[in-house]
Design a protein around this motif. Structure first.
Motif, PDB file in Angstrom:
ATOM      1  N   ALA A 104       0.840  -1.200   0.000  1.00 46.05           N
ATOM      2  CA  ALA A 104       0.000   0.000   0.000  1.00 46.05           C
ATOM      3  C   ALA A 104       0.874   1.247   0.000  1.00 46.05           C
ATOM      4  O   ALA A 104       0.674   2.166  -0.802  1.00 46.05           O
ATOM      5  CB  ALA A 104      -0.918  -0.007   1.222  1.00 46.05           C
ATOM      6  N   ALA A 116       1.229   3.813  -3.188  1.00 46.14           N
ATOM      7  CA  ALA A 116       0.715   5.172  -3.016  1.00 46.14           C
ATOM      8  C   ALA A 116       1.831   6.193  -3.220  1.00 46.14           C
ATOM      9  O   ALA A 116       1.644   7.227  -3.868  1.00 46.14           O
ATOM     10  CB  ALA A 116       0.090   5.322  -1.637  1.00 46.14           C
ATOM     11  N   ILE A 141      -5.116   5.213   3.602  1.00 46.40           N
ATOM     12  CA  ILE A 141      -4.834   3.777   3.653  1.00 46.40           C
ATOM     13  C   ILE A 141      -5.853   3.155   4.591  1.00 46.40           C
ATOM     14  O   ILE A 141      -5.766   3.301   5.802  1.00 46.40           O
ATOM     15  CB  ILE A 141      -3.412   3.492   4.166  1.00 46.40           C
ATOM     16  CG1 ILE A 141      -2.385   4.314   3.411  1.00 46.40           C
ATOM     17  CG2 ILE A 141      -3.089   2.016   4.083  1.00 46.40           C
ATOM     18  CD1 ILE A 141      -1.956   3.779   2.110  1.00 46.40           C
ATOM     19  N   THR A 187      -4.793   9.070  -3.163  1.00 47.93           N
ATOM     20  CA  THR A 187      -4.471   7.637  -3.208  1.00 47.93           C
ATOM     21  C   THR A 187      -5.367   6.918  -2.203  1.00 47.93           C
ATOM     22  O   THR A 187      -5.449   7.297  -1.036  1.00 47.93           O
ATOM     23  CB  THR A 187      -2.997   7.376  -2.852  1.00 47.93           C
ATOM     24  OG1 THR A 187      -2.685   8.090  -1.666  1.00 47.93           O
ATOM     25  CG2 THR A 187      -2.089   7.841  -3.959  1.00 47.93           C
ATOM     26  N   VAL A 241      -6.350   3.143  -0.682  1.00 44.69           N
ATOM     27  CA  VAL A 241      -6.074   1.715  -0.570  1.00 44.69           C
ATOM     28  C   VAL A 241      -7.139   1.133   0.350  1.00 44.69           C
ATOM     29  O   VAL A 241      -7.370   1.656   1.443  1.00 44.69           O
ATOM     30  CB  VAL A 241      -4.675   1.447   0.019  1.00 44.69           C
ATOM     31  CG1 VAL A 241      -4.448  -0.042   0.154  1.00 44.69           C
ATOM     32  CG2 VAL A 241      -3.606   2.058  -0.863  1.00 44.69           C
ATOM     33  N   ALA A 273      -5.302  -0.955  -4.494  1.00 43.82           N
ATOM     34  CA  ALA A 273      -4.795   0.418  -4.456  1.00 43.82           C
ATOM     35  C   ALA A 273      -5.230   1.131  -5.719  1.00 43.82           C
ATOM     36  O   ALA A 273      -5.103   0.588  -6.823  1.00 43.82           O
ATOM     37  CB  ALA A 273      -3.272   0.419  -4.348  1.00 43.82           C
TER      38      ALA A 273
END
Lengths: 150, 521
Positions: free
Chosen positions: B226, B230, B339, B372, B374, B499
């Motif tokens: 992750a 990212a 995340i 980003t 995830v 992701a």
């Protein structure tokens, strides 16, 4: 008796490598990591020479398909030096990649440097999380040291 | 069945003839021949048989139609054979060992036993191994039935099934494989049944959570994947900008950022000025954890000559964060990094505005260069309990399987506790306390596209890096896949984590969005 002892005495060598450190350094610079580590055990002079980071610098990026990015040296030095980079990250990475035949084909420099950086950060105490243990050991790189589960 | 058939039919007559003084008189009057010495044992076995028959209702019909029934007047034998039938359907009963070794037992069986002793020992060994596999499969079936009963609200049956499963669990190796997963799921079911209050799902201690998270980071590659993926997307998005600002929705120990700082340091053209805003929960003991992490990151940035500014934002829930807290400047490129945080916003409180909509709208208003995301690749947000349970069973079995490859202790055990807490939250909690509302990539794609975001392809560099990362990981079972510009990491072709990267679709100039707080765009 004295004659016998004199006969057993070896002839004095004409050339001793230890007297010519610059040549010694040139030779040692071209060795691979394992041999270099063995060389460090020969004598005090060799040991002190092999501790110079510049020796490991030439070793580190010898097999990379493209040259390493410029400006890399101060960063590597700031994060712990070439010898540490090699022993901690590059060597296990290269071993792993060789097993899959990828060593000379894949550019692992960035990834290795990133992992090295994470190691530095953890040594600063930034990793945290270990119950009651000091975070002096870089645990996030332990996965590199484990034997490959084939 | 072979060795018994001949034996039992003649045994009853044999035992009748020679052993009448030992047969219990009262039962004999009812037509059952049980030795007085075995009365208590037979009674226990009858009780066991009743338990098994009640819980294995779908197998009774099979017993009724297929099997040769032994002479029920020889009660001891009959109970044993029925138990053997229902607990090991295919193999010769290993209960052979339980039979009392009297000289007075039937001649037939006695002779057969002596002859087949070695054979039976082997059979017992084989049947013990098969036992375990069988028990494992039975456990899965029982878990599914139990979940269905739970959904129907049949709580007393659920309780007895849980007990039965716990008995079965003894027979299975709980240190790995299906036994381990089953153990956690049985535990989750009993928590849901007996203590459904929200305080069930592990402690709220931020320190504990951080430690478990860190061990999960080390034991398996999901979080590393992750972070690196990212970071690659953020690095590419920041190309050409001299002032960059990263907003991390869950800072934890900040393990993601050293790699980005180093990559920015080596950027051709020199590093930008990096601002990092880390969001995290409050720490109870008065320590300013966020600030400590910020200081360490600053020290690292200083070592590699990257100008760095850190800011911590304390919030126990993401929806409590207001955009003005982030102090985004104009002319800086913003990256938002989430995340495994967005799914926590999915709870829809009927009386209030949707948390997800609120957060997504202020994200848009910040006009980030890249977002980003995830998330776990699983559908754990289905309204029906049974669906969630089934999905969770498959998902977490795969995850535990992949964890087997990790040999590091105690990281592995602590990682398992981390996963167990997730399982408990998915299965035991309801309403606002259920925060682990995982949804698959497809649903996220739809949701984000409908909220005004467009996907950004992750690119081949990210893929190569992820593949290389996995090559370094010792277990060969992980696989990286690329799906429409998103990367997934899975175990043996079951993706477990996905992701993706997004960008806000620019507003049409005439439409004004309402903004919270003082923002500069």
């Amino acid at each position: 008796m004295e004659d016998g002892r004199e006969k057993k005495k070896p002839p004095s060598p004409k050339f001793c490598i230890n007297d010519h450190v610059d040549i010694l350094v040139e030779i040692l610079r071209r060795l691979d990591g394992d041999t270099l580590a063995v060389a460090a055990c020969v004598c005090r002079l060799w040991h002190s020479i092999t501790r110079h980071d510049s020796l490991w610098e030439s070793l580190c990026f010898r097999h990379v398909p493209s040259p390493p990015p410029s400006g890399i040296k101060p960063i590597v030095l700031a994060l712990g030096g070439y010898k540490r980079l090699y022993m901690l990250c590059l060597r296990p990475v290269l071993n792993r990649l060789s097993r899959f035949g990828l060593r000379d084909r894949v550019d692992h420099v960035q990834l290795t440097l990133s992992l090295f950086c994470v190691d530095y950060y953890e040594r600063l105490g930034g990793g945290g999380g270990k119950l009651g243990e000091s975070s002096a050991s870089s645990s996030s790189l332990m996965f590199l040291c484990r034997p490959v589960n084939v | 069945m072979g060795p018994f058939d001949g034996g039992s039919s003649s045994s009853s007559s044999g035992s009748c003839a020679g052993k009448s003084p030992e047969i219990d008189g009262l039962l004999a009057g009812a037509g059952y021949k049980v030795r007085s010495s075995e009365l208590s044992q037979v009674a226990q076995r009858l009780e066991r048989l009743e338990n098994v028959m009640v819980n294995a209702s779908n197998e009774i019909s099979q017993v009724a139609s297929d099997v040769v029934h032994y002479n029920p007047s020889d009660l001891a034998n009959w109970v044993d054979s029925m138990l053997a039938e229902l607990t090991h359907p295919q193999y010769p009963p290993s209960d052979l060992q339980n039979f009392p070794h009297h000289d007075s037992w039937t001649d037939q069986i006695g002779n057969q036993q002596n002859q087949n002793l070695n054979h039976n020992q082997q059979l017992t060994m084989v049947s013990t191994m098969m036992d375990e596999e069988d028990s494992g499969i039975r456990l899965v079936h029982m878990l599914m039935s139990c979940a269905e009963l739970m959904q129907r609200g049949d709580f007393s049956l659920v309780a007895s099934m849980i007990q039965e499963m716990q008995v079965l669990l003894i027979r299975v190796n709980t240190r790995c494989g299906i036994g381990k997963v089953a153990g956690y799921f049985i535990d989750a079911l009993s928590r849901r049944l007996f203590s459904p209050s929200s305080a069930v799902c592990g402690s709220d201690s931020a320190l504990e959570n951080e430690i478990l998270y860190h061990n999960f980071y080390e034991a398996c590659p999901y979080l590393k994947f992750a972070h690196f993926t990212a970071n690659q997307a953020i690095l590419e998005a920041f190309n050409g900008y001299d002032f960059v600002h990263v907003i991390d929705f869950n800072l934890m120990h900040g393990l993601q950022w050293p790699a980005l700082i180093q990559a920015l340091a080596l950027r051709p053209g020199g590093p930008p000025l990096l601002r990092l805003t880390g969001i995290g929960p409050p720490s109870p003991d008065g320590r300013d954890t966020l600030r400590e992490i910020g200081l360490r990151l600053a020290e690292l940035a200083r070592s590699v000559n990257v100008r760095f500014v850190f800011r911590g934002v304390v919030a126990s829930r993401l929806e409590d964060v207001k955009p003005w807290m982030l102090q985004v400047h104009s002319k800086e490129a913003v990256a938002i990094n989430s995340i495994m945080q967005l799914h926590k916003l999915l709870y829809m409180d009927p009386g209030r505005a949707s948390a997800m909509d609120t957060v997504l709208s202020w994200i848009r208003s910040l006009n980030p260069r890249i977002i980003t995301v995830v998330e776990q690749e699983a559908d754990h947000n289905q309204p029906e309990f049974l669906d969630r349970f089934t999905e969770a069973l498959y998902y977490y079995s795969t995850m535990f399987d992949s964890l087997e490859a990790c040999g590091l202790q105690p990281e592995k055990s602590l990682a398992e506790i981390y996963i167990q807490r997730e399982i408990c939250n998915v299965l035991c909690c309801e309403g606002s306390s259920r925060v682990e509302r995982h949804e698959p990539l497809i649903k996220w794609r739809t949701r984000l596209s409908e909220s005004g975001f467009k996907p950004v392809h992750l690119g081949s560099n990210a893929f190569k890096q992820a593949s290389m990362l996995l090559t370094l990981f010792s277990a060969e079972g992980y696989c990286v896949e690329e799906k429409e510009g998103c990367l997934t990491l899975g175990w043996h072709s079951r993706p477990l984590i996905a992701a993706s990267a997004w960008q806000a679709v620019p507003d049409e100039p005439t439409r004004k969005r309402d903004r919270e707080g003082d923002l500069s765009i």
